[in-house]
Design a protein around this motif. Structure first.
Motif, PDB file in Angstrom:
ATOM      1  N   PHE A 126      74.268  20.874  70.850  1.00 53.84           N
ATOM      2  CA  PHE A 126      72.432  20.692  70.425  1.00 53.84           C
ATOM      3  C   PHE A 126      73.201  19.965  69.092  1.00 53.84           C
ATOM      4  O   PHE A 126      71.971  19.739  68.850  1.00 53.84           O
ATOM      5  N   ALA A 127      74.239  19.767  68.587  1.00 51.40           N
ATOM      6  CA  ALA A 127      74.672  18.974  67.285  1.00 51.40           C
ATOM      7  C   ALA A 127      74.075  17.734  67.671  1.00 51.40           C
ATOM      8  O   ALA A 127      74.434  16.668  67.123  1.00 51.40           O
ATOM      9  N   ASN A 128      74.539  17.116  68.477  1.00 48.81           N
ATOM     10  CA  ASN A 128      74.312  16.079  69.423  1.00 48.81           C
ATOM     11  C   ASN A 128      73.097  15.786  70.145  1.00 48.81           C
ATOM     12  O   ASN A 128      72.228  15.875  70.548  1.00 48.81           O
ATOM     13  N   ARG A 129      72.614  14.266  69.054  1.00 46.33           N
ATOM     14  CA  ARG A 129      71.025  13.605  69.345  1.00 46.33           C
ATOM     15  C   ARG A 129      70.193  13.360  70.306  1.00 46.33           C
ATOM     16  O   ARG A 129      69.704  14.169  70.841  1.00 46.33           O
ATOM     17  N   THR A 130      71.170  13.087  71.295  1.00 46.33           N
ATOM     18  CA  THR A 130      71.374  12.521  72.391  1.00 46.33           C
ATOM     19  C   THR A 130      70.946  14.050  73.591  1.00 46.33           C
ATOM     20  O   THR A 130      69.094  14.245  74.036  1.00 46.33           O
ATOM     21  N   ILE A 131      71.907  15.277  73.328  1.00 44.23           N
ATOM     22  CA  ILE A 131      71.640  15.797  73.979  1.00 44.23           C
ATOM     23  C   ILE A 131      70.648  16.875  73.425  1.00 44.23           C
ATOM     24  O   ILE A 131      69.625  17.978  74.887  1.00 44.23           O
ATOM     25  N   ILE A 186      66.659  11.562  82.396  1.00 47.04           N
ATOM     26  CA  ILE A 186      67.399  12.466  81.362  1.00 47.04           C
ATOM     27  C   ILE A 186      68.362  12.910  81.528  1.00 47.04           C
ATOM     28  O   ILE A 186      69.083  12.608  80.543  1.00 47.04           O
ATOM     29  N   VAL A 187      68.773  12.956  82.212  1.00 46.71           N
ATOM     30  CA  VAL A 187      69.984  14.101  83.051  1.00 46.71           C
ATOM     31  C   VAL A 187      71.118  13.512  83.125  1.00 46.71           C
ATOM     32  O   VAL A 187      72.216  13.792  82.620  1.00 46.71           O
ATOM     33  N   ALA A 188      70.733  11.543  83.821  1.00 43.41           N
ATOM     34  CA  ALA A 188      72.147  10.983  83.363  1.00 43.41           C
ATOM     35  C   ALA A 188      72.355  10.915  81.887  1.00 43.41           C
ATOM     36  O   ALA A 188      73.511  10.234  81.426  1.00 43.41           O
ATOM     37  N   VAL A 189      71.386  10.119  81.384  1.00 46.46           N
ATOM     38  CA  VAL A 189      71.847   9.978  79.648  1.00 46.46           C
ATOM     39  C   VAL A 189      72.419  11.099  78.822  1.00 46.46           C
ATOM     40  O   VAL A 189      72.840  10.749  77.996  1.00 46.46           O
ATOM     41  N   VAL A 190      71.956  12.359  79.304  1.00 47.78           N
ATOM     42  CA  VAL A 190      72.636  13.460  78.597  1.00 47.78           C
ATOM     43  C   VAL A 190      73.896  13.936  79.265  1.00 47.78           C
ATOM     44  O   VAL A 190      74.737  14.261  78.565  1.00 47.78           O
ATOM     45  N   GLN A 191      73.922  13.523  79.965  1.00 50.53           N
ATOM     46  CA  GLN A 191      75.949  13.259  80.918  1.00 50.53           C
ATOM     47  C   GLN A 191      76.090  12.990  79.623  1.00 50.53           C
ATOM     48  O   GLN A 191      78.045  12.955  79.876  1.00 50.53           O
ATOM     49  N   GLY A 192      76.280  11.052  80.076  1.00 54.27           N
ATOM     50  CA  GLY A 192      76.754  10.351  79.722  1.00 54.27           C
ATOM     51  C   GLY A 192      77.126  11.092  77.835  1.00 54.27           C
ATOM     52  O   GLY A 192      78.712  10.170  76.966  1.00 54.27           O
ATOM     53  N   ALA A 193      76.518  11.804  77.218  1.00 56.41           N
ATOM     54  CA  ALA A 193      76.763  12.282  75.579  1.00 56.41           C
ATOM     55  C   ALA A 193      78.021  13.059  75.722  1.00 56.41           C
ATOM     56  O   ALA A 193      77.767  13.379  74.299  1.00 56.41           O
ATOM     57  N   ALA A 194      78.164  13.574  77.398  1.00 56.59           N
ATOM     58  CA  ALA A 194      78.674  14.705  76.653  1.00 56.59           C
ATOM     59  C   ALA A 194      80.954  14.678  77.300  1.00 56.59           C
ATOM     60  O   ALA A 194      80.427  13.603  78.088  1.00 56.59           O
ATOM     61  N   PRO A 195      81.612  15.646  77.039  1.00 50.85           N
ATOM     62  CA  PRO A 195      82.958  15.337  77.592  1.00 50.85           C
ATOM     63  C   PRO A 195      82.712  15.534  78.415  1.00 50.85           C
ATOM     64  O   PRO A 195      82.448  16.204  79.218  1.00 50.85           O
TER      65      PRO A 195
END
Length: 493
Positions: free
Chosen positions: A253-258, A370-379
């Motif tokens: 949650f330090a990642n702004r996108t997530i 938004i699920v697809a966008v958040v997935q792309g921000a995680a390893p």
């Protein structure tokens, strides 16, 4: 071609899992009468929903560790076995236990469908396919109650569950061919058993507390359950901060996108999913409609959501742009619910239908995206974990907000009803047969009670506007699946 077969398989099983949330509603009265346990009727639904929620973080982590394909296939087999057991139930305890198993496996189907799509597509392709998979939920809402009623009337309630067998078996055969062997992540040194146990206990206690409070059965047991829940979630926070392999990695949650994407997902559950179940009652009482006609408003809402979900998924994949859709979508949701708060009772039904369709379209604009966008921000190695987290906040938000709204309606109506009318026995049929003055009074009461609810939900979407604006600027990447995954994951359309 293989990717298309994969999408068909994932859509089929996602639809089956979503359908079992809705198809049972119209057969509950028949089931409870046949099995002789009316007091346990609600647990046929609650057991399924609770099981599908509490297992989300655990299954997300297992999908990363063991591989999404194994969890998906195992969940599908378990879902078919549980469906078979539901139909053979001879008492309510048996049925509830089988429904819990169904809910557990449904969580695996929902999560792994989204995880598999994320592992085999690029960021640019993902919104289009995620929107197709995400269409399962609004489709299930549209057809579930009607299908469940028809099956119960013509085949018997057992077939509400057994209908899953042939469809699920076909999807299983297709999945064995189409779902690729995905490389699991590195084996964890420790599994977060303490976090999983504390989270499950806390969430079960929370659901029990808000459910009993909404049913106006609040007492010492409700207060104790709420206290256990609050203390449990506080303990869960500290456990996850210290766990070597947390089931909900808080550092994400330090990642702004997530962070912004997770907030938007929660707003969908709180702002729209929570109110949908109460709209028919509102229109039967405030607009003097029949039960059948009152169902047109949630249908319009869900249809708007379905169309918008598919359209924005296609547009995001085509253009690579994503930020504009949640911004516009949350604005539409806030505006629509604000209008609902100001509408006077007694207008033609097409007016609130159109307004709620706008709310549905706004929500659909970012529901799957938004699920697809958040997935792309995680390893890539933690795709299942982050997918579970974003689904978890949506479902918990919906569950808690639904119970809170139910309590507000119950207490508000009871407090405002004139002498001679009892809220516990007040039905639409009774109101429609009453004198015009009584009808007008009840309509005004329901309008007064729902107005602050609509305002609060509009404010929720207003918070969503802030979260959407905080999403970073950028475009969806055309890069293939990250190198941490194997070449067997790349599929051609």
């Amino acid at each position: 071609m293989r990717l298309r077969l994969l999408v068909v398989s994932l859509l089929s099983v996602s639809f089956l899992g979503a359908l079992d949330h809705t198809v049972v509603s119209t057969s509950l009265a028949t089931i409870s009468g046949d099995l002789g346990a009316l007091t346990l009727m609600s647990w046929v639904v609650v057991g399924y929903t609770l099981a599908s929620t509490v297992l989300l973080p655990v299954l997300g982590k297992l999908g990363d560790v063991l591989g999404a394909r194994r969890i998906f296939i195992g969940s599908l087999v378990m879902f078919l076995a549980a469906s078979l057991a539901c139909g053979f139930a001879t008492d309510m305890a048996w049925l509830i236990a089988a429904r819990v198993l169904q809910g557990m496996s449904s969580a695996g189907l929902q999560l792994m469908s989204q995880t598999i799509i994320a592992r085999v597509t690029s960021q640019r392709e993902r919104p289009r396919y995620m929107a197709i998979i995400g269409a399962a939920f609004p489709m299930a809402i549209l057809v579930g109650p009607v299908l469940g009623g028809a099956i119960t009337d013509y085949w018997g309630w057992q077939w509400v569950f057994w209908i899953n067998i042939p469809v699920g078996a076909a999807a299983l055969a297709l999945a064995l061919i189409a779902v690729p062997h995905l490389e699991p992540g590195p084996a964890p040194r420790h599994f977060d058993v303490a976090g999983a146990a504390v989270f499950t206990t806390s969430l079960v206690a929370l659901v029990l507390a808000v459910t009993s409070a909404a049913e106006r059965n609040a007492g010492a047991a409700t207060a104790a359950a709420l206290a256990v829940s609050v203390l449990g979630f506080v303990a869960f926070f500290f456990i996850e901060r210290r766990a070597p392999e947390p089931i909900v990695p808080l550092h994400f949650f330090a990642n702004r996108t997530i962070a912004a994407g997770t907030a938007l997902s929660a707003i969908i559950g709180v702002g729209l999913f929570s109110i949908t179940a109460y709209l028919p009652t509102y229109f039967q009482m405030a607009y003097q409609t029949t039960a059948t006609v009152s169902g047109l408003v949630p249908i319009a809402t869900v249809f708007g959501m379905l169309v918008s979900n598919l359209l924005t998924g296609w547009l995001a994949s085509r253009t690579g742009q994503y930020r504009v859709f949640p911004i516009v979508g949350t604005m539409m949701g806030a505006a629509g619910l604000s209008v609902m708060a100001m509408l006077p009772a007694g207008l033609p039904l097409w007016v609130p239908m159109m307004v709620m369709a706008v709310v549905g379209m706004g929500t659909g604009a970012f529901m799957s995206l938004i699920v697809a966008v958040v997935q792309g921000a995680a390893p890539a190695s933690q795709t299942g974990t982050i997918t579970a987290t974003i689904n978890l906040v949506r479902q918990v938000g919906s569950t808690v907000a639904t119970a809170v709204i139910g309590g507000v309606i119950g207490f508000g109506v009871a407090a405002l009803l004139p002498a001679g009318l009892d809220a516990s026995t007040l039905t639409p049929q009774l109101v429609h047969a009453a004198a015009p003055a009584i009808q007008a009074s009840v309509a005004q009461i329901y309008s007064s009670v729902f107005t602050p609810i609509f305002i609060a939900l509009a404010a929720t979407y207003a918070v969503g506007i802030v979260a959407a604006v905080l999403l970073p600027h950028g475009r969806l990447s055309d890069d293939p699946v990250p190198a941490s995954t194997t070449t067997s994951e790349s599929l051609s359309a």
